[in-house]
Design a protein around this motif. Structure first.
Motif, PDB file in Angstrom:
ATOM      1  N   ALA A  93      -8.044  -7.186  -3.641  1.00 29.40           N
ATOM      2  CA  ALA A  93      -8.472  -8.570  -3.408  1.00 29.40           C
ATOM      3  C   ALA A  93      -7.595  -9.549  -4.186  1.00 29.40           C
ATOM      4  CB  ALA A  93      -9.937  -8.737  -3.805  1.00 29.40           C
ATOM      5  N   ILE A  94      -7.238  -9.187  -5.411  1.00 31.88           N
ATOM      6  CA  ILE A  94      -6.351 -10.050  -6.205  1.00 31.88           C
ATOM      7  C   ILE A  94      -5.002 -10.191  -5.514  1.00 31.88           C
ATOM      8  CG2 ILE A  94      -5.048 -10.211  -8.365  1.00 31.88           C
ATOM      9  CD1 ILE A  94      -7.473  -8.999  -9.780  1.00 31.88           C
ATOM     10  N   SER A  95      -4.462  -9.084  -5.030  1.00 33.26           N
ATOM     11  CA  SER A  95      -3.165  -9.126  -4.351  1.00 33.26           C
ATOM     12  C   SER A  95      -3.205 -10.037  -3.132  1.00 33.26           C
ATOM     13  CB  SER A  95      -2.749  -7.714  -3.940  1.00 33.26           C
ATOM     14  OG  SER A  95      -2.545  -6.893  -5.071  1.00 33.26           O
ATOM     15  N   ARG A  96      -4.291  -9.982  -2.380  1.00 29.82           N
ATOM     16  CA  ARG A  96      -4.410 -10.836  -1.200  1.00 29.82           C
ATOM     17  C   ARG A  96      -4.490 -12.307  -1.590  1.00 29.82           C
ATOM     18  NH1 ARG A  96      -8.848  -6.885   1.715  1.00 29.82           N
ATOM     19  NH2 ARG A  96      -7.333  -5.465   2.686  1.00 29.82           N
ATOM     20  N   ARG A  97      -5.243 -12.606  -2.653  1.00 31.12           N
ATOM     21  CA  ARG A  97      -5.333 -13.990  -3.137  1.00 31.12           C
ATOM     22  C   ARG A  97      -3.965 -14.491  -3.566  1.00 31.12           C
ATOM     23  NH1 ARG A  97      -9.194 -14.416  -7.959  1.00 31.12           N
ATOM     24  NH2 ARG A  97      -8.638 -16.615  -7.761  1.00 31.12           N
ATOM     25  N   VAL A  98      -3.231 -13.656  -4.288  1.00 33.55           N
ATOM     26  CA  VAL A  98      -1.905 -14.057  -4.758  1.00 33.55           C
ATOM     27  C   VAL A  98      -0.980 -14.340  -3.581  1.00 33.55           C
ATOM     28  CG1 VAL A  98       0.176 -13.229  -5.919  1.00 33.55           C
ATOM     29  CG2 VAL A  98      -2.049 -12.888  -6.988  1.00 33.55           C
TER      30      VAL A  98
END
Length: 453
Positions: free
Chosen positions: A438-443
């Motif tokens: 999820a963090i990677s997608r937000r970034v």
């Protein structure tokens, strides 16, 4: 012994004043603090009472790493201006950075801190200095992400008030007024700074650099910070271009200039300090001014190699910093230990930076720089249980003659276990409190937003 956590069988590197190591050793934790450290297995009564036990066999146990300088939002602009020196790199990136919001900064901070955590960093120092109008609560967003990940945060309220039309480097649309910057700095301290021993968020006041802030802002920030009993941070002596700017504009070098506005002292730390003279180093040592050494960023921007051995020999407090991930795309603190050891040897010879000295900079050195040497930075009874267990069983490190050399000279070992305040933050190289996908997608989404304008 209710709530006791026990780690046994690891090679324990305490980083205490004597450099004590236990091979193997044990460490006990209760209520977020270290209650015992010693050689061999733990006493039987401690083992019987432990509510949680970890087998440290094949692991290197160190204090959590302390990052003293970063720009977390820059995680969103990695890979830009790849072959530029500092001033050209900044000019290329300022227009994009001037479009950040609390939402995009939060995403970037989550990505940057996730990478830091996975590299053994338990305390994150961030220098945020761009606050576009209408961008929302940027500092609150950073603090929220650190809390979600379970990391300690040293947040600095940076500022810029010297735009290009007045002879500064940043474009006018990226700066604040002097009064607004001072008011916002005070507000940040009052709203977010926690003075407690086990604090998870502390705030410092941090005008950006001699070439992006006015003399008035620097001069007035110092007594403001001291009246609020918080620390001061800025960039200093990073490049030859900065030195030339200071001499042309102020008639003196960066250290003399910062001294003239009250910016040397035990409550101050400077980032980079690549171009310090012997006289500058003596002033830092005499005043207790600290340094955040950022070897990878210095190399990426061709700034030079800081005279770290000379600083340490003079008694200057030196910690390590990743710096912004747009000038150090690796973004990990653990790798800076090796980098610091290697570049010091390039500058001053094979004995200039033993691995244990490099680890000390990443732990106790950073704790000293942030004013937390009594709380973090070493594995000693009474200190906060910020601890990293590095896996040395993989093929990259198995059989190495000195376990510590695996961390300080070898490829970065996997973090098998990282505790902050005694609580799991990383296990088997993965975050325990956040969804990395999820963090990677937000970034990725936030980086695309910025790139597209």
């Amino acid at each position: 012994m209710a709530g006791l956590t026990l780690i046994e069988g690891a090679h324990v590197v305490t980083v205490d004043a004597a450099g004590t190591e236990h091979a193997p050793g044990h460490l006990a934790i209760r209520d977020g603090r270290i209650t015992a450290v010693g050689a061999g297995p733990a006493p039987s009564d401690m083992r019987d009472a432990a509510a949680r036990r970890y087998d440290g066999s094949g692991m290197l146990l160190t204090p959590g790493l302390v990052n003293t300088h970063h720009h977390l939002y820059q995680w969103l602009t990695r890979g830009w201006a790849q072959d530029a020196i500092l001033f050209d790199w900044l000019v290329a990136l300022y227009p994009t950075w001037a479009r950040i919001t609390a939402d995009t900064v939060g995403a970037g901070a989550a990505g940057a801190m996730a990478a830091l955590a996975r590299s053994g960093c338990t305390t994150v120092g961030d220098h945020h200095y761009i606050f576009p109008r209408g961008s929302g609560d940027i500092l609150g967003a950073i603090a929220h992400e650190a809390s979600d990940l379970g990391l300690r945060l040293h947040l600095t309220r940076g500022s810029m008030d010297l735009g290009a039309s007045d002879g500064g480097l940043p474009p006018d649309f990226a700066v604040e007024s002097t009064d607004a910057a001072l008011r916002a700095s005070e507000d940040a301290v009052l709203q977010l700074h926690d003075r407690s021993f086990d604090s998870m968020v502390r705030v410092a006041i941090a005008p950006c650099s001699p070439f992006s802030v006015t003399t008035d802002l620097l001069r007035e920030s110092a007594p403001l910070a001291r009246s609020l009993d918080v620390r001061l941070h800025t960039h200093g002596s990073e490049t030859v271009e900065e030195d030339a700017f200071c001499r042309a504009r102020f008639g003196m070098g960066p250290t003399e200039y910062l001294e003239s506005v009250g910016w040397l002292g035990p409550d101050v730390w400077m980032a980079h300090c690549v171009h310090l003279s012997d006289a500058d180093i003596a002033k830092f040592a005499a005043t207790g001014t600290g340094v955040a050494h950022c070897p990878s960023s210095n190399a990426r921007l061709a700034a030079g190699i800081a005279p770290v051995r000379s600083m340490l020999d003079a008694g200057v407090a030196v910690g390590l910093g990743v710096d912004g991930a747009a000038s150090n795309e690796d973004g990990t603190l653990g790798s800076e230990i090796r980098q610091a050891a290697l570049v010091a040897r390039l500058r001053d010879g094979a004995t200039a930076m033993p691995g244990r000295d490099a680890l000390r900079m990443a732990t106790m050195g950073g704790a000293r720089v942030l004013g937390r040497e009594n709380e973090i930075g070493s594995l000693e009874v009474g200190k906060l249980a910020d601890i990293v267990a590095w896996d040395l069983t993989a093929v990259e490190h198995a059989g190495i003659a000195d376990p510590l050399a695996a961390l300080t000279l070898g490829s970065l070992p996997t973090v098998r276990l990282m505790l902050v305040h005694g609580e799991e933050v990383v296990v088997d190289g993965r975050l325990t409190r956040a969804d990395e996908v999820a963090i990677s997608r937000r970034v990725a989404h936030a980086a695309l937003q910025l790139a597209q304008g």
